[in-house]
Design a protein around this motif. Structure first.
Motif, PDB file in Angstrom:
ATOM      1  N   VAL A  73      -4.415  -0.348  -5.217  1.00 43.59           N
ATOM      2  CA  VAL A  73      -5.705  -0.360  -6.125  1.00 43.59           C
ATOM      3  C   VAL A  73      -5.501   0.835  -7.283  1.00 43.59           C
ATOM      4  CG1 VAL A  73      -8.173   0.257  -6.132  1.00 43.59           C
ATOM      5  CG2 VAL A  73      -7.278  -1.651  -4.537  1.00 43.59           C
ATOM      6  N   VAL A  74      -5.278   2.007  -6.487  1.00 45.05           N
ATOM      7  CA  VAL A  74      -4.965   3.244  -7.410  1.00 45.05           C
ATOM      8  C   VAL A  74      -4.014   3.111  -8.562  1.00 45.05           C
ATOM      9  CG1 VAL A  74      -4.194   5.621  -7.198  1.00 45.05           C
ATOM     10  CG2 VAL A  74      -6.029   4.627  -5.392  1.00 45.05           C
ATOM     11  N   LEU A  75      -2.823   2.443  -7.953  1.00 45.29           N
ATOM     12  CA  LEU A  75      -1.733   2.408  -8.911  1.00 45.29           C
ATOM     13  C   LEU A  75      -1.910   1.360 -10.072  1.00 45.29           C
ATOM     14  CD1 LEU A  75       0.990   2.436  -9.796  1.00 45.29           C
ATOM     15  CD2 LEU A  75       1.743   0.377  -8.072  1.00 45.29           C
ATOM     16  N   ILE A  76      -2.748   0.300  -9.849  1.00 45.25           N
ATOM     17  CA  ILE A  76      -3.301  -0.708 -10.715  1.00 45.25           C
ATOM     18  C   ILE A  76      -4.343  -0.101 -11.827  1.00 45.25           C
ATOM     19  CG2 ILE A  76      -4.625  -2.848 -11.381  1.00 45.25           C
ATOM     20  CD1 ILE A  76      -1.830  -3.361 -10.497  1.00 45.25           C
ATOM     21  N   LEU A  77      -5.369   0.829 -11.154  1.00 51.55           N
ATOM     22  CA  LEU A  77      -6.283   1.463 -11.893  1.00 51.55           C
ATOM     23  C   LEU A  77      -5.891   2.622 -12.963  1.00 51.55           C
ATOM     24  CD1 LEU A  77      -9.355   1.985  -9.291  1.00 51.55           C
ATOM     25  CD2 LEU A  77      -8.945   0.148 -11.046  1.00 51.55           C
ATOM     26  N   THR A  78      -4.558   3.278 -12.308  1.00 50.92           N
ATOM     27  CA  THR A  78      -4.003   4.292 -13.265  1.00 50.92           C
ATOM     28  C   THR A  78      -3.332   3.711 -14.508  1.00 50.92           C
ATOM     29  OG1 THR A  78      -1.953   4.250 -11.887  1.00 50.92           O
ATOM     30  CG2 THR A  78      -3.569   6.014 -11.561  1.00 50.92           C
ATOM     31  N   ARG A  79      -2.845   2.240 -14.221  1.00 46.42           N
ATOM     32  CA  ARG A  79      -2.064   1.523 -15.338  1.00 46.42           C
ATOM     33  C   ARG A  79      -3.285   0.956 -16.414  1.00 46.42           C
ATOM     34  NH1 ARG A  79       3.084   3.463 -15.106  1.00 46.42           N
ATOM     35  NH2 ARG A  79       3.924   3.092 -13.033  1.00 46.42           N
TER      36      ARG A  79
END
Length: 443
Positions: free
Chosen positions: A35-41
């Motif tokens: 989730v965090v990875l997607i959001l930072t992208r």
């Protein structure tokens, strides 16, 4: 031989419960990081900072709504199950839910007025995102009660699935669908909308689990109440819970006040990654709460010591491996997973991870004290750490920014865990240090 077999069966039971809890928590960590990875992208650091700041406010606001009642529910439910007092078991569930709903309404009203007054003075506070986040308060508060209820009746796995798996999975799926399929630029408020919808669905699934798992024979009994007895220990637990949240969220709040939403976002991402160090401790805490409570009420301290020692050893070995991994590869992980802006948080990651390693290697000290009626000690220890954390953050963030916040949090975390480990030994003669020679153990 019978005693040996019973002991082995107990170990196998706890080990199986740990493996299941570990698998669920591992899946949760993976989903959370995805989730965090997607959001930072797909979300800019500025907008992501607005979202994280609002979520930190919600975490703090949720504390007075539950008043330390989840641990009260586990403690007394375990007692009522052992004593077969089904009327009181039914009564405590009804009464605690009533209290949580009333407190949530009061807190939401207060937070709304605070946001109206303060939104223009805090760089990381977006008014609309913060207003929307208030709807999470009652959902999160009732979910904590539901989770504790399921844990107390032995449904360890089902207690974790709604909040740890379903909610994160939905946030991940909704974010991907909205951004990649619909081509919509995602702002902080959009992430909050997704979070609220996911939390609502997870809450409804959790309520279904309660409906199918709560003992049916309880329904045939009239609810009985010991409200005063339930609420008296809730006051120190409220203080402990509040101070613990302050201890973990002060850095986010003060970074948002003194720096920018971008730095707040970087620190939050680093903190999320650093939480992997605590993974095994979290998994064990889920299953240990009712076990510690039952051993205490049965005066079986030798078994309690055995369980605590074995659990802390596993936790320490796991945490040390993760700490070494972060020291060697932390910057590479942050750079390739989240981007160059987030790789600048490497130093903060190492500092936080060291603090969390000490936390993990001392075991479930706060939980042990809470489940054995020593909640006042927990409140004192965590209050001490929270005050120290606020002072250190106030001094260090203007000087060192993100590293200052990490140092403040790590120091306060180490101090309160050492203090509580001392109190566990003083009150119960239980040693939580993982590799203590047997000759130094009381049991």
């Amino acid at each position: 031989m019978k005693k040996l077999n019973d002991s082995q069966n107990k170990k196998n039971f706890i080990f199986k419960k740990f493996i299941g809890s570990f698998a669920i928590n591992f899946s949760s960590v993976v989903l959370n990081l995805m989730v965090v990875l997607i959001l930072t992208r797909i979300v800019t650091p500025e907008q992501l900072g607005y979202y994280f700041f609002a979520m930190a406010l919600v975490s703090i606001a949720t504390v007075p709504t539950v008043l330390g009642l989840p641990n009260i529910l586990i403690r007394f439910s375990s007692k009522y199950i052992v004593e077969k007092k089904w009327g009181f078991l039914k009564g405590i569930v009804i009464r605690l839910n009533q209290i949580v709903v009333i407190m949530s309404i009061i807190i939401i009203t207060g937070c709304y007025m605070l946001i109206v007054k303060a939104h223009s003075m805090i760089p990381a506070l977006d008014k609309n995102t913060a207003f929307l986040s208030l709807s999470l308060i009652i959902l999160l508060a009732l979910s904590k009660i539901r989770t504790s209820l399921l844990r107390s009746v032995g449904s360890i796995y089902l207690s974790q699935i709604p909040d740890l798996i379903i909610k994160n999975l939905l946030i991940l799926a909704f974010s991907v669908i909205i951004y990649y399929l619909m081509g919509v630029d995602i702002l902080g408020i959009h992430v909050m909308i997704i979070t609220v919808i996911a939390a609502l669905i997870a809450f409804l699934v959790g309520q279904y689990f309660v409906w199918i798992k709560f003992p049916t024979y309880v329904n045939g009994h009239t609810a009985e109440y010991e409200t005063k007895e339930w609420l008296l220990p809730a006051i120190p637990l409220l203080i402990a819970g509040g101070m613990k949240i302050i201890n973990t969220k002060t850095d986010i709040i003060m970074l948002g006040m003194f720096t920018s939403s971008e730095i707040t976002a970087v620190y939050q991402i680093v903190g999320k990654v650093g939480e992997v160090v605590l993974f095994a401790l979290s998994a064990f805490n889920i299953i240990l709460a009712p076990i510690i409570s039952r051993y205490f009420y049965n005066n079986d301290f030798s078994k309690m010591q055995e369980v605590v020692t074995n659990a802390t050893r596993v936790i320490t070995v796991y945490s040390s491996l993760i700490l070494v991994l972060f020291i060697i590869c932390g910057k590479i992980i942050l750079y390739h997973a989240f981007g160059e802006e987030y790789a600048n948080g490497y130093s903060a990651l190492i500092i936080l991870s060291i603090g969390q390693f000490v936390n993990a290697s001392l075991g479930s000290v706060a939980l042990i004290l809470t489940m054995t009626g020593n909640e006042k000690d927990v409140a004192k220890g965590v209050a001490l750490a929270a005050i120290l954390n606020i002072i250190l953050n106030f001094i260090l963030i203007p000087l060192l920014e993100i590293e200052g916040a990490a140092i403040a949090t790590a120091i306060s975390t180490v101090i309160w865990n050492l203090y509580l480990a001392f109190l566990v030994y003083k009150r119960l003669n239980i040693v939580t240090i993982p590799f203590t020679p047997k000759k130094f153990l009381k049991y």
